[in-house]
Motif scaffolding. Structure first.
Motif, PDB file in Angstrom:
ATOM      1  N   SER A 288       0.863  -1.175   0.000  1.00 42.97           N
ATOM      2  CA  SER A 288       0.000   0.000   0.000  1.00 42.97           C
ATOM      3  C   SER A 288       0.900   1.224   0.000  1.00 42.97           C
ATOM      4  CB  SER A 288      -0.897   0.019   1.249  1.00 42.97           C
ATOM      5  OG  SER A 288      -0.106   0.265   2.409  1.00 42.97           O
ATOM      6  N   HIS A 289       0.285   2.395  -0.139  1.00 46.58           N
ATOM      7  CA  HIS A 289       1.097   3.614  -0.116  1.00 46.58           C
ATOM      8  C   HIS A 289       1.714   3.848   1.258  1.00 46.58           C
ATOM      9  CE1 HIS A 289       2.473   7.495  -1.534  1.00 46.58           C
ATOM     10  NE2 HIS A 289       1.900   8.099  -0.527  1.00 46.58           N
ATOM     11  N   SER A 290       0.991   3.480   2.297  1.00 46.29           N
ATOM     12  CA  SER A 290       1.450   3.731   3.661  1.00 46.29           C
ATOM     13  C   SER A 290       2.322   2.622   4.232  1.00 46.29           C
ATOM     14  CB  SER A 290       0.253   3.963   4.591  1.00 46.29           C
ATOM     15  OG  SER A 290      -0.466   5.111   4.207  1.00 46.29           O
ATOM     16  N   ILE A 291       2.561   1.567   3.464  1.00 44.35           N
ATOM     17  CA  ILE A 291       3.350   0.459   3.998  1.00 44.35           C
ATOM     18  C   ILE A 291       4.771   0.893   4.302  1.00 44.35           C
ATOM     19  CG2 ILE A 291       4.245  -0.483   1.814  1.00 44.35           C
ATOM     20  CD1 ILE A 291       3.515  -3.290   2.910  1.00 44.35           C
ATOM     21  N   PHE A 292       5.231   1.973   3.661  1.00 40.46           N
ATOM     22  CA  PHE A 292       6.601   2.453   3.867  1.00 40.46           C
ATOM     23  C   PHE A 292       6.713   3.415   5.047  1.00 40.46           C
ATOM     24  CE2 PHE A 292       6.098   1.511  -0.693  1.00 40.46           C
ATOM     25  CZ  PHE A 292       7.066   0.537  -0.827  1.00 40.46           C
ATOM     26  N   PRO A 301      -0.492  -7.335   7.724  1.00 41.16           N
ATOM     27  CA  PRO A 301       0.398  -7.487   8.883  1.00 41.16           C
ATOM     28  C   PRO A 301       1.582  -8.407   8.636  1.00 41.16           C
ATOM     29  CG  PRO A 301      -1.672  -8.671   9.234  1.00 41.16           C
ATOM     30  CD  PRO A 301      -1.849  -7.841   8.006  1.00 41.16           C
ATOM     31  N   ALA A 302       1.468  -9.357   7.713  1.00 37.18           N
ATOM     32  CA  ALA A 302       2.592 -10.244   7.416  1.00 37.18           C
ATOM     33  C   ALA A 302       3.557  -9.587   6.437  1.00 37.18           C
ATOM     34  CB  ALA A 302       2.081 -11.570   6.857  1.00 37.18           C
ATOM     35  N   LEU A 303       3.014  -8.917   5.419  1.00 37.84           N
ATOM     36  CA  LEU A 303       3.857  -8.295   4.398  1.00 37.84           C
ATOM     37  C   LEU A 303       4.559  -7.053   4.910  1.00 37.84           C
ATOM     38  CD1 LEU A 303       4.727  -8.314   1.390  1.00 37.84           C
ATOM     39  CD2 LEU A 303       2.722  -6.862   0.929  1.00 37.84           C
ATOM     40  N   ASN A 304       3.892  -6.304   5.775  1.00 36.16           N
ATOM     41  CA  ASN A 304       4.384  -4.991   6.204  1.00 36.16           C
ATOM     42  C   ASN A 304       5.828  -5.010   6.717  1.00 36.16           C
ATOM     43  OD1 ASN A 304       4.796  -2.791   8.321  1.00 36.16           O
ATOM     44  ND2 ASN A 304       2.920  -2.072   7.360  1.00 36.16           N
ATOM     45  N   PRO A 305       6.162  -5.848   7.714  1.00 38.57           N
ATOM     46  CA  PRO A 305       7.542  -5.811   8.206  1.00 38.57           C
ATOM     47  C   PRO A 305       8.564  -6.297   7.194  1.00 38.57           C
ATOM     48  CG  PRO A 305       6.329  -7.613   9.226  1.00 38.57           C
ATOM     49  CD  PRO A 305       5.334  -6.796   8.473  1.00 38.57           C
ATOM     50  N   LYS A 306       8.147  -7.183   6.295  1.00 43.10           N
ATOM     51  CA  LYS A 306       9.078  -7.679   5.275  1.00 43.10           C
ATOM     52  C   LYS A 306       9.423  -6.574   4.280  1.00 43.10           C
ATOM     53  CE  LYS A 306       7.357 -12.446   5.529  1.00 43.10           C
ATOM     54  NZ  LYS A 306       6.678 -13.529   4.766  1.00 43.10           N
ATOM     55  N   GLN A 338      13.465 -11.729  -4.071  1.00 43.63           N
ATOM     56  CA  GLN A 338      12.804 -11.999  -5.337  1.00 43.63           C
ATOM     57  C   GLN A 338      11.353 -12.463  -5.195  1.00 43.63           C
ATOM     58  OE1 GLN A 338      15.019 -14.534  -8.038  1.00 43.63           O
ATOM     59  NE2 GLN A 338      13.109 -15.507  -8.686  1.00 43.63           N
ATOM     60  N   PRO A 339      11.013 -13.329  -4.234  1.00 44.08           N
ATOM     61  CA  PRO A 339       9.623 -13.793  -4.152  1.00 44.08           C
ATOM     62  C   PRO A 339       8.620 -12.691  -3.838  1.00 44.08           C
ATOM     63  CG  PRO A 339      11.092 -15.298  -2.986  1.00 44.08           C
ATOM     64  CD  PRO A 339      11.902 -14.079  -3.315  1.00 44.08           C
ATOM     65  N   MET A 340       9.066 -11.574  -3.278  1.00 48.06           N
ATOM     66  CA  MET A 340       8.149 -10.499  -2.907  1.00 48.06           C
ATOM     67  C   MET A 340       7.982  -9.452  -4.003  1.00 48.06           C
ATOM     68  SD  MET A 340       9.233  -9.751   1.031  1.00 48.06           S
ATOM     69  CE  MET A 340       8.521  -8.121   0.878  1.00 48.06           C
ATOM     70  N   LEU A 341       8.722  -9.573  -5.089  1.00 52.17           N
ATOM     71  CA  LEU A 341       8.739  -8.525  -6.096  1.00 52.17           C
ATOM     72  C   LEU A 341       7.702  -8.758  -7.171  1.00 52.17           C
ATOM     73  CD1 LEU A 341      12.606  -8.177  -6.432  1.00 52.17           C
ATOM     74  CD2 LEU A 341      11.045  -6.699  -5.158  1.00 52.17           C
TER      75      LEU A 341
END
Length: 372
Positions: A288-292, A301-306, A338-341
Motif C-alpha cells: 500500500s502507499h502507507s506500507i513504507f 500485517p505479514a507483508l508490512n515488516p518484510k 525476489q519472491p516479494m517482487l
C-alpha cells in the motif's frame, strides 16, 4: 534470518569517491495497464566477500533539533539518527529525509534505526505547514489545509527546509564526521517529491524556472513518489536530475487523499521520466502507499515488516553501488527478496552480465531495474 546488507555495515563508515550508479541497461516499457518491472541484477563483483559487521557497544544516538530558519522565519525541526561509536577521524554517510503529507520528524523511524545501526546517519526533517499539524483543528477544514499544504509554494519551502537543515547539520559538532561526498536526499510520498526537487526537479512559472537544487546531494532515495500534479510534461520537470536515484514502490501503492488521487502506475511514470540512466526501480507485490511509513499493519500485517526490512536493505545496497561501484550486495538482495517482487514480461535485456535466477530463466522478469 534474512540475508542482505547486515554483513556490509563497516563499509559505510569511511570515505570513498562516488563512482555513479554502476552502468546502464534497457528501458522499461510499462504502462498503467501493465504494472511491474524487470529484475536485471547487477552481478559485477557479486562474489566478493563482504567485511564482517561492525559490533556496537552502544545503541545509535537520537537527537532532536528545534531549528528556525531566520531568513524565512520558519521553524525547521529535525531528528538525527546517529551511529554509535563513530571513531575519531572517520566519516559517515548522511541521508536527509523528508516525510510525507501530515508526517513529522518522528516518522520513518525504522529506517533511521536501521541506517544508524549500520553506520549511516540520517536527519529526518519536519516541514511546518505540511506536517502533523494538518490533522489538528476543525475537521471540516482539513481539505483546505491539505490543499494549502500541497501548493507549489509549500513544495518549494520543503526543499529549502532540506537545504537549511543540511547547513545546520554540517556546521554542528556532528558535521565534522559527515562524509561530504556521501550525502543523499530521501523521502516518502510528498517527501519523495521534495527529494526530487532537492536534486534538480523544477517547474516553469511566468517564464522562469522555480527550483531549489542543492548540489551537495550526490544521490536520492525516492519512495512512492506522486506525480507533480498539474504538470503535463513530467520529463521536463525531471530533466535536470543527473544524480543516481533509487525508486521504491508497490503494485497497490495508490494515493487517495481529499482532492488528490494517484494510481500506482504514476510511480513508474516518475521513474521513466528521469532521463539519466543511473536509476533503479524496485516494485513490491501488493502493499500500500502507507506500507513504507511506521504504520504496522497497512498493506497486510505479514507483508508490512518484510517490505520495511527489504526497503531498508535495498537503500544500503544502493549506497554500495553508487559510492563504491560494488553490485555484490544488490545481487544478494535480488536473490533474497525476489519472491516479494512484482513481475511483468517484455522487459528489455540488459547489456550487463546478469544473475540468472529461476524466474528470469523462465522468461519472467522480477522487480529491480537498472535503467537504460
Amino acid at each position: 534470518m534474512v540475508n542482505g546488507l547486515s554483513d556490509t555495515s563497516s563499509r559505510h563508515v569511511r570515505s570513498a569517491h562516488a563512482n555513479g550508479a554502476g552502468g546502464a541497461s534497457g528501458a522499461t516499457s510499462l504502462t498503467r495497464r501493465r504494472f511491474g518491472a524487470a529484475l536485471l541484477a547487477v552481478a559485477v563483483t557479486a562474489t566478493l566477500a563482504a567485511p564482517p559487521a561492525r559490533a556496537q557497544s552502544a545503541p545509535p544516538v537520537v537527537v532532536d533539533f528545534d531549528w528556525v530558519d531566520p531568513a524565512r522565519s520558519r521553524p525547521v525541526p529535525a531528528r538525527l539518527h546517529w551511529p554509535a561509536d563513530v571513531a575519531p577521524g572517520s566519516r559517515v554517510p548522511l541521508i536527509v529525509f523528508s516525510h510525507g503529507l501530515g508526517g513529522s520528524r518522528r516518522g520513518y523511524s525504522y529506517l533511521g534505526r536501521y541506517w544508524s545501526a549500520r553506520g549511516v546517519a540520517s536527519l529526518h526533517v519536519q516541514h511546518a505547514g505540511s506536517d502533523s499539524s494538518l490533522w489538528a483543528g476543525n475537521p471540516l477544514a482539513v481539505v483546505d489545509r491539505l490543499q494549502r499544504a500541497a501548493h507549489e509554494s509549500e513544495a518549494l519551502a520543503r526543499a529549502l527546509d532540506l537545504r537549511f537543515a543540511l547547513d545546520r547539520m554540517l556546521s554542528s559538532p556532528h558535521g565534522a564526521h559527515v562524509d561530504r561526498r556521501r550525502i543523499m536526499a530521501a523521502g516518502h510520498s510528498y517527501g519523495a517529491n521534495t527529494a526530487l526537487v532537492a536534486v534538480g526537479a523544477r517547474v516553469m512559472r511566468y517564464g522562469k524556472w522555480v527550483e531549489a537544487r542543492d548540489p551537495r546531494f550526490a544521490a536520492a532515495i525516492v519512495i512512492s513518489a506522486p506525480p507533480f500534479y498539474g504538470e503535463p510534461d513530467l520529463a521536463s520537470v525531471l530533466s535536470r536530475i543527473t544524480v543516481p536515484t533509487l525508486h521504491v514502490t508497490a503494485t497497490k501503492d495508490v494515493i487517495q487523499i481529499p482532492g488528490y488521487y494517484s494510481p500506482a502506475a504514476d510511480r513508474l511514470e516518475v521513474f521513466n521520466a528521469i532521463a539519466t540512466p543511473r536509476k533503479l526501480l524496485a516494485v513490491f507485490e501488493g502493499g500500500s502507499h502507507s506500507i513504507f511509513t511506521d504504520r504496522s499493519f497497512t498493506g497486510g500485517p505479514a507483508l508490512n515488516p518484510k517490505v520495511k526490512l527489504a526497503t531498508a536493505e535495498l537503500t544500503l545496497a544502493f549506497l554500495d553501488l553508487v559510492f563504491d561501484g560494488n553490485g555484490a550486495t544488490l545481487a544478494r538482495w535480488n536473490v533474497t527478496w525476489q519472491p516479494m517482487l512484482a513481475s511483468a514480461p517484455g522487459a528489455a535485456p540488459s547489456p550487463l552480465p546478469v544473475a540468472q535466477s529461476r524466474r528470469v530463466a523462465q522468461g519472467v522478469a522480477t522487480g529491480l531495474v537498472p535503467s537504460p
